[in-house]
Write a protein that holds these residues in place. Structure first.
Motif, PDB file in Angstrom:
ATOM      1  N   ARG A  72      49.810  64.338  29.233  1.00 59.16           N
ATOM      2  CA  ARG A  72      49.373  62.990  28.822  1.00 59.16           C
ATOM      3  C   ARG A  72      49.057  62.964  27.338  1.00 59.16           C
ATOM      4  O   ARG A  72      49.340  61.993  26.644  1.00 59.16           O
ATOM      5  CB  ARG A  72      48.156  62.530  29.635  1.00 59.16           C
ATOM      6  CG  ARG A  72      48.553  61.676  30.822  1.00 59.16           C
ATOM      7  CD  ARG A  72      47.398  60.863  31.352  1.00 59.16           C
ATOM      8  NE  ARG A  72      47.504  59.466  30.950  1.00 59.16           N
ATOM      9  CZ  ARG A  72      46.918  58.466  31.579  1.00 59.16           C
ATOM     10  NH1 ARG A  72      46.177  58.667  32.637  1.00 59.16           N
ATOM     11  NH2 ARG A  72      47.041  57.238  31.159  1.00 59.16           N
ATOM     12  N   ARG A 113      60.527  47.540  22.301  1.00 63.23           N
ATOM     13  CA  ARG A 113      59.831  47.223  23.552  1.00 63.23           C
ATOM     14  C   ARG A 113      59.351  45.778  23.566  1.00 63.23           C
ATOM     15  O   ARG A 113      59.344  45.137  24.614  1.00 63.23           O
ATOM     16  CB  ARG A 113      58.660  48.195  23.784  1.00 63.23           C
ATOM     17  CG  ARG A 113      59.098  49.591  24.206  1.00 63.23           C
ATOM     18  CD  ARG A 113      59.840  49.607  25.525  1.00 63.23           C
ATOM     19  NE  ARG A 113      59.001  49.369  26.674  1.00 63.23           N
ATOM     20  CZ  ARG A 113      58.599  50.303  27.538  1.00 63.23           C
ATOM     21  NH1 ARG A 113      58.967  51.545  27.380  1.00 63.23           N
ATOM     22  NH2 ARG A 113      57.850  49.989  28.576  1.00 63.23           N
ATOM     23  N   ASN A 117      60.457  44.355  26.937  1.00 63.10           N
ATOM     24  CA  ASN A 117      59.452  44.268  28.003  1.00 63.10           C
ATOM     25  C   ASN A 117      59.518  42.949  28.770  1.00 63.10           C
ATOM     26  O   ASN A 117      59.435  42.953  29.992  1.00 63.10           O
ATOM     27  CB  ASN A 117      58.035  44.478  27.450  1.00 63.10           C
ATOM     28  CG  ASN A 117      57.721  45.942  27.203  1.00 63.10           C
ATOM     29  OD1 ASN A 117      58.542  46.818  27.460  1.00 63.10           O
ATOM     30  ND2 ASN A 117      56.542  46.210  26.684  1.00 63.10           N
ATOM     31  N   THR A 121      59.425  42.265  33.426  1.00 58.22           N
ATOM     32  CA  THR A 121      58.105  42.026  34.027  1.00 58.22           C
ATOM     33  C   THR A 121      58.296  41.559  35.470  1.00 58.22           C
ATOM     34  O   THR A 121      59.363  41.062  35.836  1.00 58.22           O
ATOM     35  CB  THR A 121      57.328  40.947  33.262  1.00 58.22           C
ATOM     36  OG1 THR A 121      58.018  39.702  33.415  1.00 58.22           O
ATOM     37  CG2 THR A 121      57.183  41.289  31.793  1.00 58.22           C
ATOM     38  N   PRO A 122      57.251  41.675  36.308  1.00 59.05           N
ATOM     39  CA  PRO A 122      57.365  41.201  37.693  1.00 59.05           C
ATOM     40  C   PRO A 122      57.811  39.745  37.774  1.00 59.05           C
ATOM     41  O   PRO A 122      58.624  39.391  38.628  1.00 59.05           O
ATOM     42  CB  PRO A 122      55.951  41.380  38.244  1.00 59.05           C
ATOM     43  CG  PRO A 122      55.376  42.487  37.435  1.00 59.05           C
ATOM     44  CD  PRO A 122      55.964  42.338  36.063  1.00 59.05           C
ATOM     45  N   VAL A 123      57.301  38.916  36.882  1.00 58.18           N
ATOM     46  CA  VAL A 123      57.673  37.499  36.949  1.00 58.18           C
ATOM     47  C   VAL A 123      59.150  37.311  36.572  1.00 58.18           C
ATOM     48  O   VAL A 123      59.894  36.594  37.242  1.00 58.18           O
ATOM     49  CB  VAL A 123      56.735  36.651  36.062  1.00 58.18           C
ATOM     50  CG1 VAL A 123      57.256  35.231  35.935  1.00 58.18           C
ATOM     51  CG2 VAL A 123      55.325  36.640  36.640  1.00 58.18           C
ATOM     52  N   SER A 352      54.086  58.133  30.633  1.00 57.46           N
ATOM     53  CA  SER A 352      52.763  57.686  30.231  1.00 57.46           C
ATOM     54  C   SER A 352      52.844  57.259  28.774  1.00 57.46           C
ATOM     55  O   SER A 352      53.675  57.761  28.031  1.00 57.46           O
ATOM     56  CB  SER A 352      51.781  58.858  30.412  1.00 57.46           C
ATOM     57  OG  SER A 352      50.572  58.631  29.748  1.00 57.46           O
ATOM     58  N   GLY A 353      51.996  56.323  28.393  1.00 51.74           N
ATOM     59  CA  GLY A 353      51.960  55.921  26.994  1.00 51.74           C
ATOM     60  C   GLY A 353      53.069  54.956  26.623  1.00 51.74           C
ATOM     61  O   GLY A 353      53.664  54.306  27.482  1.00 51.74           O
ATOM     62  N   ILE A 354      53.386  54.897  25.326  1.00 56.76           N
ATOM     63  CA  ILE A 354      54.269  53.829  24.844  1.00 56.76           C
ATOM     64  C   ILE A 354      55.673  53.912  25.433  1.00 56.76           C
ATOM     65  O   ILE A 354      56.364  52.913  25.520  1.00 56.76           O
ATOM     66  CB  ILE A 354      54.365  53.784  23.296  1.00 56.76           C
ATOM     67  CG1 ILE A 354      54.974  55.068  22.731  1.00 56.76           C
ATOM     68  CG2 ILE A 354      53.016  53.513  22.675  1.00 56.76           C
ATOM     69  CD1 ILE A 354      55.350  54.935  21.254  1.00 56.76           C
ATOM     70  N   HIS A 356      56.321  54.690  28.547  1.00 54.06           N
ATOM     71  CA  HIS A 356      56.241  54.454  29.994  1.00 54.06           C
ATOM     72  C   HIS A 356      57.439  53.624  30.451  1.00 54.06           C
ATOM     73  O   HIS A 356      57.788  52.615  29.850  1.00 54.06           O
ATOM     74  CB  HIS A 356      54.930  53.710  30.292  1.00 54.06           C
ATOM     75  CG  HIS A 356      54.649  53.535  31.743  1.00 54.06           C
ATOM     76  ND1 HIS A 356      55.060  52.438  32.443  1.00 54.06           N
ATOM     77  CD2 HIS A 356      54.005  54.330  32.618  1.00 54.06           C
ATOM     78  CE1 HIS A 356      54.667  52.559  33.700  1.00 54.06           C
ATOM     79  NE2 HIS A 356      54.025  53.693  33.839  1.00 54.06           N
ATOM     80  N   CYS A 357      58.065  54.064  31.537  1.00 53.12           N
ATOM     81  CA  CYS A 357      59.344  53.511  31.993  1.00 53.12           C
ATOM     82  C   CYS A 357      59.433  51.981  31.960  1.00 53.12           C
ATOM     83  O   CYS A 357      58.665  51.285  32.611  1.00 53.12           O
ATOM     84  CB  CYS A 357      59.601  53.993  33.422  1.00 53.12           C
ATOM     85  SG  CYS A 357      61.100  53.315  34.139  1.00 53.12           S
ATOM     86  N   HIS A 360      60.034  50.239  35.491  1.00 51.70           N
ATOM     87  CA  HIS A 360      59.259  50.674  36.673  1.00 51.70           C
ATOM     88  C   HIS A 360      58.911  49.542  37.624  1.00 51.70           C
ATOM     89  O   HIS A 360      58.807  49.760  38.830  1.00 51.70           O
ATOM     90  CB  HIS A 360      58.011  51.457  36.248  1.00 51.70           C
ATOM     91  CG  HIS A 360      56.831  50.607  35.922  1.00 51.70           C
ATOM     92  ND1 HIS A 360      55.695  50.572  36.710  1.00 51.70           N
ATOM     93  CD2 HIS A 360      56.629  49.745  34.920  1.00 51.70           C
ATOM     94  CE1 HIS A 360      54.837  49.727  36.180  1.00 51.70           C
ATOM     95  NE2 HIS A 360      55.371  49.221  35.100  1.00 51.70           N
ATOM     96  N   HIS A 361      58.772  48.316  37.103  1.00 48.01           N
ATOM     97  CA  HIS A 361      58.488  47.205  38.041  1.00 48.01           C
ATOM     98  C   HIS A 361      59.693  46.965  38.948  1.00 48.01           C
ATOM     99  O   HIS A 361      59.543  46.698  40.138  1.00 48.01           O
ATOM    100  CB  HIS A 361      58.152  45.919  37.284  1.00 48.01           C
ATOM    101  CG  HIS A 361      56.872  45.984  36.504  1.00 48.01           C
ATOM    102  ND1 HIS A 361      55.637  46.032  37.096  1.00 48.01           N
ATOM    103  CD2 HIS A 361      56.640  46.047  35.165  1.00 48.01           C
ATOM    104  CE1 HIS A 361      54.691  46.099  36.162  1.00 48.01           C
ATOM    105  NE2 HIS A 361      55.275  46.118  34.972  1.00 48.01           N
ATOM    106  N   ARG A 364      59.834  49.915  41.504  1.00 46.54           N
ATOM    107  CA  ARG A 364      58.853  49.762  42.589  1.00 46.54           C
ATOM    108  C   ARG A 364      59.290  48.687  43.573  1.00 46.54           C
ATOM    109  O   ARG A 364      59.142  48.834  44.784  1.00 46.54           O
ATOM    110  CB  ARG A 364      57.493  49.378  42.020  1.00 46.54           C
ATOM    111  CG  ARG A 364      56.736  50.506  41.405  1.00 46.54           C
ATOM    112  CD  ARG A 364      55.334  50.002  41.020  1.00 46.54           C
ATOM    113  NE  ARG A 364      54.745  50.837  40.002  1.00 46.54           N
ATOM    114  CZ  ARG A 364      54.191  52.017  40.261  1.00 46.54           C
ATOM    115  NH1 ARG A 364      54.167  52.478  41.480  1.00 46.54           N
ATOM    116  NH2 ARG A 364      53.676  52.740  39.274  1.00 46.54           N
TER     117      ARG A 364
END
Lengths: 407, 104
Positions: A72, A113, A117, A121-123, A352-354, A356-357, A360-361, A364
């Motif tokens: 980390r 990013r 990003n 996002t989930p939305v 972890s950190g900047i 971070h995948c 990933h949303h 998942r």
């Protein structure tokens, strides 16, 4: 386990007693389940930081760090560690692009990013919800009455890959070809194969870029071609780096986690029954299996000398950031070798950190939809006791098959 | 320094001090508060530092950005990313509730 590797040239700053063989090195293959013993034996037998002569892709040395807290700290430290060259694909073919965003350091990385990003996002992903569910259902309908299948082939590959191909608007009928390239890039130690696959992928995207420039669409390649950072557009190298990053990040990782999760449930009927009886446990169960089976490793290059675990990392040294080890560190996780659905722990599954995948949303969501549907549609399943499962080790730890039987 | 109280799902409360200008997520991570992951370190990407801001405090928290909103699927408007709540003198004594899981 505790075997010292035969090497001829060890740099003077590397204490000879820290030179080790590393069973997870790219190109290795095992018929055992590496998560049952191998990973935990490394934690039991190896020092916190050790030096492996051939663990960096291409067979060159790198430090391996196994502690969650140290990893980390590396993820959070862009003063001493650079992500540049974490995957040497471009270098292998004499190109100069970097992965976007994974191969960029701050501040450029943060600009990438900020651009990307919002897409993941989930939305933003809500519009994919129906599609994800439909693809899962369609695939399950194709094999559920057969009583047996290689789960990797019938679901774990085509499910996430068809969604990524859709996002990039690449032809679904070329999936097998793309997956072969993916395998050559990530699971093959023959450098000529890695080079060839890199050329194939870059060639594919140069063609696609040409075509999307003329006919822009609603896909991620068109997005990148039209994106702006401040008042500038992305260069061709940046668009290639972005497409390549999606190709290696999007085509293999969800597949890998699906393989492990269903192998686990097949081998643990009582845990499978628990999730069938109470599907509300699925998200926590997935979180825990993501920890236990964290499959990916990346690399950092030391850009400023630093001490870690009692050794000095010199400028230019490579450091392996192995999520598999960090997520199973017994100093961080009580009895890490146990899968506990109620653990709800933060692991390194997505880094972890900047860095971070980014995906990933989406990952998942895919994993959750898959488990809800598979447990509802398939009767209790188990592993085919006749079959031998081979697992590729290296940057992504993935079984070559998951032979399930049911009914 | 400003004070933040984290209330766990079982009602257990922990109060910690944090320098103004730092986020509530950092306050949690610096003090090993369970249930706040902060996987991405505060760059508004992972959404693993969600908290429910206590009703008595929500009016004092600056509105969320579009990016933050798009990361939160919860219908409850009091749910925020704790990395986006920066401590100020006005927020001294803030109370936030930690969710049972960041991963559902």
């Amino acid at each position: 386990m505790n075997i010292h590797a035969p090497v001829t040239q060890i740099p003077s700053h590397v204490p000879p007693d820290l030179v080790r063989t590393f069973p997870l090195t790219l190109g290795s293959l095992t018929s055992s389940d590496p998560y049952k013993r191998m990973i935990h034996d490394i934690h039991r037998c190896y020092p916190p930081v050790f030096w492996v002569p051939d663990v960096y892709p291409g067979g060159t040395p790198a430090w391996v760090v196994r502690r969650f807290s140290d990893l980390r700290a590396i993820y959070a430290d862009d003063v001493h560690f650079s992500v540049k060259g974490f995957a040497p694909f471009a270098m292998f073919i004499g190109d100069s692009w970097d992965l976007v965003p994974a191969g960029a350091d701050a501040p450029t990385h943060d600009q990438y990013r900020a651009l990307l990003n919002p897409l993941f996002t989930p939305v933003a992903l809500k519009k994919l919800e129906t599609k994800v569910a439909e693809v899962a259902q369609h695939l399950i309908d194709g094999f559920k009455n057969k009583g047996a299948a290689d789960f990797r082939e019938v679901f774990a590959v085509p499910f996430p890959v068809s969604i990524v191909l859709d996002l990039l608007d690449l032809p679904q009928e070329r999936m097998a070809e793309f997956m072969l390239w993916e395998h050559m890039l990530l699971h093959d130690m023959n450098i000529e194969n890695i080079k060839q696959a890199t050329r194939n992928v870059v060639g594919l995207f140069r063609e696609v870029m040409k075509e999307r420039r003329a006919n822009p669409g609603d896909d991620l390649v068109s997005f990148a071609l039209n994106a702006k950072i401040g008042d500038r557009g992305l260069t061709d190298d940046e668009v290639i780096g972005f497409c390549f990053n999606l190709f290696i990040g999007g085509l293999d990782t969800v597949t890998t986690n699906l393989c492990w999760q269903y192998r686990y449930l097949a081998e643990h009927p009582e845990q499978q029954a628990k999730l069938r009886a109470n599907p509300a446990l699925i998200p926590d169960a997935i979180q825990e299996m993501l920890r236990y089976y964290s499959p990916a490793s990346t690399f950092r290059t030391v850009i400023k000398e630093i001490e870690m675990g009692g050794v000095t990392f010199k400028v230019g040294d490579k450091v392996m950031v192995c999520t598999t080890l960090g997520s199973n560190d017994p100093e961080q996780f009580e009895n890490p070798e146990e899968v506990r659905f109620d653990r709800r722990a933060t692991s390194l599954a997505f880094g972890s950190g900047i860095h971070h995948c980014l995906g990933h949303h989406l990952a998942r969501r895919e994993l959750t939809v898959a488990m809800q549907k598979l447990l509802a549609e398939l009767p209790p399943f188990r592993l085919d006791p006749q079959a031998e499962i081979l697992t590729d080790l290296g940057g992504v730890i993935q079984p070559r098959s998951v032979p399930l039987i049911w009914g | 320094m400003a004070n933040v109280t984290f209330v766990q799902p079982d009602g257990r409360a922990q109060s910690v001090e944090i320098e103004e200008g730092f986020s509530v997520m950092q306050a949690a991570n610096n003090n090993d508060i369970p249930g706040i992951a902060g996987e991405c370190g505060g760059c508004v990407s992972c959404a693993t530092c969600k908290v429910e801001v206590d009703a008595a405090w929500i009016a004092r928290i600056p509105a969320s950005t579009e990016l933050e909103t798009s990361l939160i699927e919860d219908e409850d408007a009091n749910v925020r990313l704790s990395c986006q709540i920066m401590m100020t003198p006005e927020l001294d004594g803030l109370v936030v509730h930690v969710p049972a899981s960041q991963y559902r």
